[in-house]
Write a protein that holds these residues in place. Structure first.
Motif, PDB file in Angstrom:
ATOM      1  N   CYS A  46     -25.158  25.129 -21.496  1.00 41.13           N
ATOM      2  CA  CYS A  46     -24.589  23.879 -22.679  1.00 41.13           C
ATOM      3  C   CYS A  46     -24.257  25.094 -24.211  1.00 41.13           C
ATOM      4  O   CYS A  46     -23.496  24.928 -24.393  1.00 41.13           O
ATOM      5  CB  CYS A  46     -25.530  23.409 -23.352  1.00 41.13           C
ATOM      6  SG  CYS A  46     -25.065  21.411 -22.307  1.00 41.13           S
ATOM      7  N   GLU A  47     -25.220  25.883 -23.984  1.00 41.94           N
ATOM      8  CA  GLU A  47     -24.429  26.685 -25.339  1.00 41.94           C
ATOM      9  C   GLU A  47     -23.772  27.800 -25.060  1.00 41.94           C
ATOM     10  O   GLU A  47     -23.223  28.474 -26.196  1.00 41.94           O
ATOM     11  CB  GLU A  47     -26.395  28.410 -25.564  1.00 41.94           C
ATOM     12  CG  GLU A  47     -28.025  26.712 -26.027  1.00 41.94           C
ATOM     13  CD  GLU A  47     -28.743  27.960 -26.083  1.00 41.94           C
ATOM     14  OE1 GLU A  47     -28.771  29.459 -25.740  1.00 41.94           O
ATOM     15  OE2 GLU A  47     -29.197  27.188 -27.239  1.00 41.94           O
ATOM     16  N   THR A  48     -23.821  28.944 -24.206  1.00 38.14           N
ATOM     17  CA  THR A  48     -22.684  28.897 -23.154  1.00 38.14           C
ATOM     18  C   THR A  48     -21.645  28.793 -23.573  1.00 38.14           C
ATOM     19  O   THR A  48     -20.915  28.802 -24.271  1.00 38.14           O
ATOM     20  CB  THR A  48     -22.426  30.028 -22.233  1.00 38.14           C
ATOM     21  OG1 THR A  48     -23.715  30.619 -21.479  1.00 38.14           O
ATOM     22  CG2 THR A  48     -21.915  30.201 -21.951  1.00 38.14           C
ATOM     23  N   VAL A  49     -21.043  27.246 -23.438  1.00 41.16           N
ATOM     24  CA  VAL A  49     -20.234  25.967 -23.882  1.00 41.16           C
ATOM     25  C   VAL A  49     -19.675  26.424 -25.229  1.00 41.16           C
ATOM     26  O   VAL A  49     -18.858  26.134 -25.747  1.00 41.16           O
ATOM     27  CB  VAL A  49     -19.321  25.397 -22.496  1.00 41.16           C
ATOM     28  CG1 VAL A  49     -18.723  24.409 -23.222  1.00 41.16           C
ATOM     29  CG2 VAL A  49     -19.567  24.866 -21.595  1.00 41.16           C
ATOM     30  N   TRP A  50     -20.518  26.619 -26.337  1.00 44.86           N
ATOM     31  CA  TRP A  50     -20.730  25.335 -27.184  1.00 44.86           C
ATOM     32  C   TRP A  50     -20.547  27.241 -27.946  1.00 44.86           C
ATOM     33  O   TRP A  50     -19.075  27.283 -28.472  1.00 44.86           O
ATOM     34  CB  TRP A  50     -22.418  25.696 -27.881  1.00 44.86           C
ATOM     35  CG  TRP A  50     -21.736  25.429 -29.380  1.00 44.86           C
ATOM     36  CD1 TRP A  50     -21.126  23.936 -30.126  1.00 44.86           C
ATOM     37  CD2 TRP A  50     -21.915  25.995 -30.247  1.00 44.86           C
ATOM     38  NE1 TRP A  50     -21.062  24.691 -31.553  1.00 44.86           N
ATOM     39  CE2 TRP A  50     -21.802  24.978 -31.544  1.00 44.86           C
ATOM     40  CE3 TRP A  50     -22.241  27.202 -30.036  1.00 44.86           C
ATOM     41  CZ2 TRP A  50     -22.093  25.961 -33.120  1.00 44.86           C
ATOM     42  CZ3 TRP A  50     -22.704  28.377 -31.633  1.00 44.86           C
ATOM     43  CH2 TRP A  50     -22.380  27.308 -33.195  1.00 44.86           C
ATOM     44  N   VAL A  51     -20.484  28.004 -27.301  1.00 46.67           N
ATOM     45  CA  VAL A  51     -20.449  30.050 -28.295  1.00 46.67           C
ATOM     46  C   VAL A  51     -18.773  30.103 -28.117  1.00 46.67           C
ATOM     47  O   VAL A  51     -17.704  30.973 -28.550  1.00 46.67           O
ATOM     48  CB  VAL A  51     -20.968  30.721 -27.417  1.00 46.67           C
ATOM     49  CG1 VAL A  51     -20.904  32.252 -28.255  1.00 46.67           C
ATOM     50  CG2 VAL A  51     -22.541  30.775 -28.326  1.00 46.67           C
ATOM     51  N   LEU A  52     -18.944  29.647 -26.086  1.00 46.73           N
ATOM     52  CA  LEU A  52     -17.588  29.988 -26.120  1.00 46.73           C
ATOM     53  C   LEU A  52     -16.093  29.599 -26.593  1.00 46.73           C
ATOM     54  O   LEU A  52     -14.771  29.934 -27.586  1.00 46.73           O
ATOM     55  CB  LEU A  52     -16.937  29.938 -24.600  1.00 46.73           C
ATOM     56  CG  LEU A  52     -17.840  31.102 -23.405  1.00 46.73           C
ATOM     57  CD1 LEU A  52     -17.651  30.599 -21.843  1.00 46.73           C
ATOM     58  CD2 LEU A  52     -17.850  32.451 -23.405  1.00 46.73           C
ATOM     59  N   SER A  53     -16.722  28.425 -27.156  1.00 43.22           N
ATOM     60  CA  SER A  53     -15.955  27.394 -27.913  1.00 43.22           C
ATOM     61  C   SER A  53     -15.727  27.717 -29.139  1.00 43.22           C
ATOM     62  O   SER A  53     -15.012  27.639 -30.054  1.00 43.22           O
ATOM     63  CB  SER A  53     -16.197  25.794 -27.710  1.00 43.22           C
ATOM     64  OG  SER A  53     -15.360  25.273 -27.885  1.00 43.22           O
ATOM     65  N   SER A  54     -17.170  27.936 -30.070  1.00 44.43           N
ATOM     66  CA  SER A  54     -16.406  27.767 -31.094  1.00 44.43           C
ATOM     67  C   SER A  54     -16.825  28.984 -32.109  1.00 44.43           C
ATOM     68  O   SER A  54     -15.945  28.997 -32.511  1.00 44.43           O
ATOM     69  CB  SER A  54     -17.917  26.829 -31.792  1.00 44.43           C
ATOM     70  OG  SER A  54     -19.361  27.778 -31.542  1.00 44.43           O
ATOM     71  N   CYS A  55     -17.125  29.973 -31.475  1.00 44.88           N
ATOM     72  CA  CYS A  55     -17.187  31.056 -31.682  1.00 44.88           C
ATOM     73  C   CYS A  55     -16.115  32.843 -31.297  1.00 44.88           C
ATOM     74  O   CYS A  55     -15.434  33.056 -31.915  1.00 44.88           O
ATOM     75  CB  CYS A  55     -18.675  32.411 -31.232  1.00 44.88           C
ATOM     76  SG  CYS A  55     -19.846  31.641 -32.426  1.00 44.88           S
TER      77      CYS A  55
END
Length: 131
Positions: A46-55
């Motif tokens: 979940c964190e990886t998806v968030w980082v890839l998307s937002s950062c």
């Protein structure tokens, strides 16, 4: 078995820090060479998806492709694969965050009939209801 933190997985995927990327790649290559497994938790996914998307501004289709490759990798281990496969399919077609679909799949496994949410986009999908 060694578990991967989000920062190790992201460094391996985006290759934006030469030193950390080399260390992450070496760890993964060692696991492949030794025929051992690395564990990736639900939270790390979940964190990886968030980082890839937002950062890193990866698009939903790009993230879906990355996750599919991760889930298919022989040297990586996850919580029940069917749960992630269902969450990924829902994420690829839906409006919610990947974490929303992981939560729904975890709830299904736990015997829940629905997930109570205030997220209006999710309320249009099956498995969610307003509290």
């Amino acid at each position: 078995m060694i578990g991967l933190d989000t920062n190790v997985l992201v460094r391996f995927l985006v290759e934006d820090d030469e030193v950390q990327t080399a260390k992450a790649a070496a760890l993964i290559e060692k696991a492949i060479d030794e025929n051992s497994t690395l564990f990736i938790s639900d939270v790390v996914l979940c964190e990886t998806v968030w980082v890839l998307s937002s950062c890193y501004r990866f698009s939903r289709p790009e993230i879906t492709t990355v996750l599919r490759k991760l889930l298919e990798a022989d040297h990586l281990s996850f919580a029940p694969m069917s749960r992630h496969a269902h969450a990924l399919t829902a994420y690829a077609a839906g409006k919610g965050d990947f974490a929303d679909y992981v939560i729904r799949e975890q709830c299904v496994v736990a015997g829940c009939s629905v997930v109570a949410t205030f997220d209006q986009a999710l309320l249009k999908e099956s498995g969610y209801q307003s509290p």
